[in-house]
Write a protein that holds these residues in place. Structure first.
Motif, PDB file in Angstrom:
ATOM      1  N   TRP A 190       0.850  -1.190   0.000  1.00  0.00           N
ATOM      2  CA  TRP A 190       0.000   0.000   0.000  1.00  0.00           C
ATOM      3  C   TRP A 190       0.886   1.240   0.000  1.00  0.00           C
ATOM      4  O   TRP A 190       1.950   1.268   0.620  1.00  0.00           O
ATOM      5  CB  TRP A 190      -0.910   0.034   1.218  1.00  0.00           C
ATOM      6  CG  TRP A 190      -1.735  -1.190   1.505  1.00  0.00           C
ATOM      7  CD1 TRP A 190      -1.883  -1.810   2.700  1.00  0.00           C
ATOM      8  CD2 TRP A 190      -2.570  -1.939   0.581  1.00  0.00           C
ATOM      9  NE1 TRP A 190      -2.736  -2.885   2.604  1.00  0.00           N
ATOM     10  CE2 TRP A 190      -3.173  -2.990   1.319  1.00  0.00           C
ATOM     11  CE3 TRP A 190      -2.852  -1.816  -0.772  1.00  0.00           C
ATOM     12  CZ2 TRP A 190      -4.040  -3.912   0.733  1.00  0.00           C
ATOM     13  CZ3 TRP A 190      -3.706  -2.736  -1.364  1.00  0.00           C
ATOM     14  CH2 TRP A 190      -4.291  -3.762  -0.621  1.00  0.00           C
ATOM     15  N   ILE A 217      -6.208   3.607   3.784  1.00  0.00           N
ATOM     16  CA  ILE A 217      -6.210   2.551   2.768  1.00  0.00           C
ATOM     17  C   ILE A 217      -6.558   1.189   3.343  1.00  0.00           C
ATOM     18  O   ILE A 217      -7.422   0.473   2.807  1.00  0.00           O
ATOM     19  CB  ILE A 217      -4.844   2.489   2.054  1.00  0.00           C
ATOM     20  CG1 ILE A 217      -4.643   3.737   1.216  1.00  0.00           C
ATOM     21  CG2 ILE A 217      -4.752   1.232   1.186  1.00  0.00           C
ATOM     22  CD1 ILE A 217      -3.260   3.847   0.590  1.00  0.00           C
ATOM     23  N   PRO A 251      -5.032   2.527  -3.994  1.00  0.00           N
ATOM     24  CA  PRO A 251      -4.161   2.159  -2.878  1.00  0.00           C
ATOM     25  C   PRO A 251      -2.683   2.052  -3.199  1.00  0.00           C
ATOM     26  O   PRO A 251      -1.863   1.922  -2.284  1.00  0.00           O
ATOM     27  CB  PRO A 251      -4.713   0.791  -2.461  1.00  0.00           C
ATOM     28  CG  PRO A 251      -5.266   0.222  -3.729  1.00  0.00           C
ATOM     29  CD  PRO A 251      -5.845   1.391  -4.458  1.00  0.00           C
TER      30      PRO A 251
END
Length: 424
Positions: A190, A217, A251
């Motif tokens: 991420w 995220i 993300p």
């Protein structure tokens, strides 16, 4: 990237305009459902080159607005009757096409998978010829775009292999395969910085869209995976909304569009809409990329109909285009039977079937496909070359490659059709 402290705490109310989406909401609150629009919060922009104890003073405390995505796992999506009917028709068409291939799926699944990967990449302005892409898979240096499309093919295959359960880890793995060899984009990790859509690459200030802060995220992807696992939402509606939510979260630092469309293929397989092939839905989206992007923008404003219709229409276009590709390759294969003469027990006949889905081969890959030792593959390859069914060209430091220009042309024609907007 941005600093870690938002000015506003954000959060999502469970009452008011959101109450109509809860599966546990009273009946009267469902009378006027509406999908929640994004909310926004402010952050301070600190370029990486100016981070440190003087960062806030050096940047003049520049503020920008980042999205807060609503959680969707417990919402009841209610597209219009038109969008719902279109999604149902498209799901049936996808399933029917998948079933039509039947025993021939092994011949067409690989070429359809590569067509989906190429179309998804083309949405991101990554284009290459079929010859370049298939050659790149064998190690030829045919250009950066071809190499990235080949990586996208591997990502699509990973998405299908991981379709048994849609999880955050599965999504990370799709991205890791896609971005392998590009460590600056942290494959499978991420992001920890701001990403945005806009004309400037040096600052999110004034961007068209700034994705949620990276601290949001993990929770957002967990919520998305929970939504993707539901069984009470029509399949193509779920696919379209999960894709739009993924693109909203954004993300990763790069590869979000391609990963999001790989996720869509994974969900189609997860829901059983497709069982054997990756129908190239991205090829359908290519016919109206602007409409696709506008549908994502509408989704973020709380209107789900455009993205559902976009996926439904794309699916129907993809099925029609894929049928044409299958027909073209069938005709090519039938023509080979008429033109080629060799002993019926020759391995050259088996190679003809392989060339329909692997139109570029080297001796090693051809031998693997046939399950024979490398020295035994040269006589059938020579026979096909002499019959002008394949053309041979030496690739730098890799030896000769054998290609079917007829099949490659059919695949390029598929891509050309995908990029054409239908007349209205």
């Amino acid at each position: 990237m941005s600093t870690d402290q938002p000015r506003q705490p954000g959060g999502h109310p469970t009452g008011g305009r959101y109450a109509g989406h809860s599966r546990d909401a009273p009946a009267e609150s469902l009378a006027a459902p509406a999908w929640p629009a994004l909310e926004w919060e402010e952050h301070t922009w600190v370029p990486a080159a100016q981070q440190g104890v003087r960062a806030d003073r050096d940047t003049g405390n520049v503020r920008y607005r980042a999205a807060i995505m609503p959680p969707i796992a417990g919402l009841d999506p209610r597209p219009s009757a038109e969008a719902l009917a279109a999604a149902d028709d498209a799901s049936r068409a996808l399933t029917a096409f998948d079933a039509e291939l039947g025993a021939r799926v092994n011949n067409f699944a690989p070429v359809l998978l590569r067509s989906e990967a190429a179309s998804s990449s083309q949405i991101e302005n990554l284009t290459a010829s079929a010859r370049a892409i298939f050659s790149a898979e064998l190690g030829a240096k045919t250009g950066r775009n071809a190499e990235q499309i080949a990586a996208n093919t591997r990502s699509m295959q990973a998405a299908i292999d991981l379709s048994r359960e849609i999880t955050p880890e599965a999504i990370r793995q799709m991205h890791a395969v896609l971005m392998a060899g590009q460590p600056r984009h942290a494959p499978g990790e991420w992001r920890t910085e701001a990403v945005w859509i806009g004309t400037r690459t040096d600052t999110p200030v004034g961007a068209e869209y700034v994705a949620p802060h990276h601290t949001r995220i993990e929770a957002g992807i967990d919520d998305l995976a929970e939504f993707a696992g539901r069984t009470d939402v029509p399949a193509l509606v779920a696919v379209a909304l999960a894709h739009a939510q993924f693109e909203t979260i954004h993300p990763f630092t790069d590869g979000n569009g391609r990963t999001g469309r790989a996720l869509a293929q994974s969900m189609l397989r997860h829901y059983g809409v497709t069982r054997s092939v990756a129908v190239p839905v991205s090829a359908g989206l290519l016919a109206d990329v602007n409409g696709y992007h506008q549908a994502l923008t509408a989704y973020r404003a709380g209107d789900i109909d455009p993205i559902v219709l976009s996926f439904a229409n794309a699916s129907l276009r993809a099925v029609a285009n894929a049928r044409q590709l299958v027909e073209d390759i069938d005709q090519i294969r039938a023509g080979w039977d008429e033109r080629f003469s060799a002993r019926r027990d020759s391995n050259a006949w088996k190679l003809l079937d392989i060339l329909t889905h692997r139109p570029v081969l080297d001796a090693a890959s051809a031998a693997r496909e046939l399950g024979v030792k490398a020295p035994n593959i040269y006589p059938p390859l020579k026979a096909l070359t002499e019959a002008k069914i394949v053309q041979s060209k030496a690739e730098h430091q890799l030896g000769p490659f054998y290609r079917s220009d007829e099949v490659l042309t059919a695949i390029d024609d598929f891509a050309a059709r995908a990029g054409r907007r239908e007349a209205r």
